[in-house]
Design a protein around this motif. Sequence first.
Motif, PDB file in Angstrom:
ATOM      1  N   SER A  32       1.555  -1.030   0.324  1.00 40.65           N
ATOM      2  CA  SER A  32       0.088  -0.131   0.240  1.00 40.65           C
ATOM      3  C   SER A  32       0.413   1.113   0.086  1.00 40.65           C
ATOM      4  N   HIS A  34       3.044   1.469   2.697  1.00 38.59           N
ATOM      5  CA  HIS A  34       3.040   2.027   4.327  1.00 38.59           C
ATOM      6  C   HIS A  34       4.402   1.818   4.873  1.00 38.59           C
ATOM      7  N   ARG A  70       1.851   6.836   5.101  1.00 43.48           N
ATOM      8  CA  ARG A  70       2.467   6.303   3.721  1.00 43.48           C
ATOM      9  C   ARG A  70       3.155   6.939   3.155  1.00 43.48           C
ATOM     10  N   SER A 383       0.788  10.530   6.850  1.00 45.52           N
ATOM     11  CA  SER A 383       1.064  10.688   6.105  1.00 45.52           C
ATOM     12  C   SER A 383       2.713  11.668   5.850  1.00 45.52           C
ATOM     13  N   ASP A 389      -2.423  11.723   2.122  1.00 41.80           N
ATOM     14  CA  ASP A 389      -2.795  10.438   2.881  1.00 41.80           C
ATOM     15  C   ASP A 389      -3.681  10.510   1.534  1.00 41.80           C
ATOM     16  N   ASP A 392      -6.367   3.772   2.583  1.00 42.28           N
ATOM     17  CA  ASP A 392      -5.860   2.208   1.869  1.00 42.28           C
ATOM     18  C   ASP A 392      -6.432   2.553   0.382  1.00 42.28           C
TER      19      ASP A 392
END
Length: 427
Positions: A32, A34, A70, A383, A389, A392
């Motif tokens: 993702s 992250h 993220r 973020s 940000d 998901d």
Amino acid sequence: MFQNICAIPLDHDLFTQAIHPEEPVVSVGLSSGHVQTYRLPAGASDDGDGDETLASENGFGHIETAWKTRRHKGSCRALAFAVDGAQLFSAGTDGIVKAADAMTGNVVAKIAVPLDPANDNIDAPSLVHALSPQTLLLGTDSSALHLYDLRALGPKANPKPEQTHHPHDDYISSLTPLPPSAESTSGFSKQWVTTGGTTLAVTDLRRGVMVRSEDQEEELLCSVMVSGLSRKGSSVGEKVVVGGGNGVLTLWERGVWDDQDERITVDRSPGGGESIDSMILLPQGVGPGGKVVAVGLGNGALRFVKIGANQVIAELSHDELEKEAVVGLGFDAAGRMISGGGKTVKIWGDPGVYGVAEEDDEEDEAEVENGASGSKHSRASDSDDSDEDMGDSSEDERPPQKRKKRKRGKGGKQHQSHGILGFSGLE
């Protein structure tokens, strides 16, 4: 030999992990984008005080989520700590490398990866490695190997590569430094081995690509250096062990890089064997003794291979249910093995040190899921200040499926796995 102490569940597929060189800290990079960093308990203490360690009475301690964010607008492909552990480098499919304070997660510098000259598009990083306090190595999907001077990094700087090499025709899948010579004044390596596609290459910091092997006709995926071996005959006692896409380890004598020296069959599954996606040499004093390499397979299995005897001596399972590939393996400062794959990171310890009974495993894992691994100190926002940000994403990149090459009929020795031996505490 090892027993699962606990498991850390992840929200997205694991792409990469990095372990701090001096502290019990592990960071993970996810599909993702992250990046999350966990602080583990200190480990077994000499004075018997186990209140804050995994050696406590129930075999479990607190795992802190030090920070999470993220970090990239695409998957986080690669992570690496600086030599001193002060910074964490992350590289994503957005074509950006970010240097962050390892303990807080705050970004202190960025590097824009040069575009792929073949199509003028993003050249996604495949690995990142801090060779020394001055040099950062970055491999990409286009087979580029960029060398950066870390002294040129800064909040407003976007340094260009000091050098760029192309040791392979395919993406760079692994990088292993060669130990420095006895004449070295810095103590840091100036040569390294890379694998990419079906070849192995050696590159020198000053002289560039020195040699590339013959086509091995099988994909080479990961590598590790093993020193202190027998010096019988022409052997110098140092070999690079390489994991392939067909379940075979190949051994390469240092200084003889044109072709492999020996072969060890780790997996004989139908269809050519599971890919060997990760490996690590067991630290001195950990495990059964001798030179033992832990390997992570494409089906979630962990196997332990004794180099010299050239045979599989034990087996564990990182992922019995989903059978996701083990893409990360390493040891933390306390001597615990950390394996990563799928949506799980597992921590393994010597049951004689950590006192974990077999029946406690399920309870311990449940404790992690119910908050033992929850954040005690969330130092970084979700973020970066410079990044939106994105939450998901439904467009997470899936871990790439490794291509399996036809097993090569070479003259090196091949050894059959003889299953699991009876090490104490081994499942």
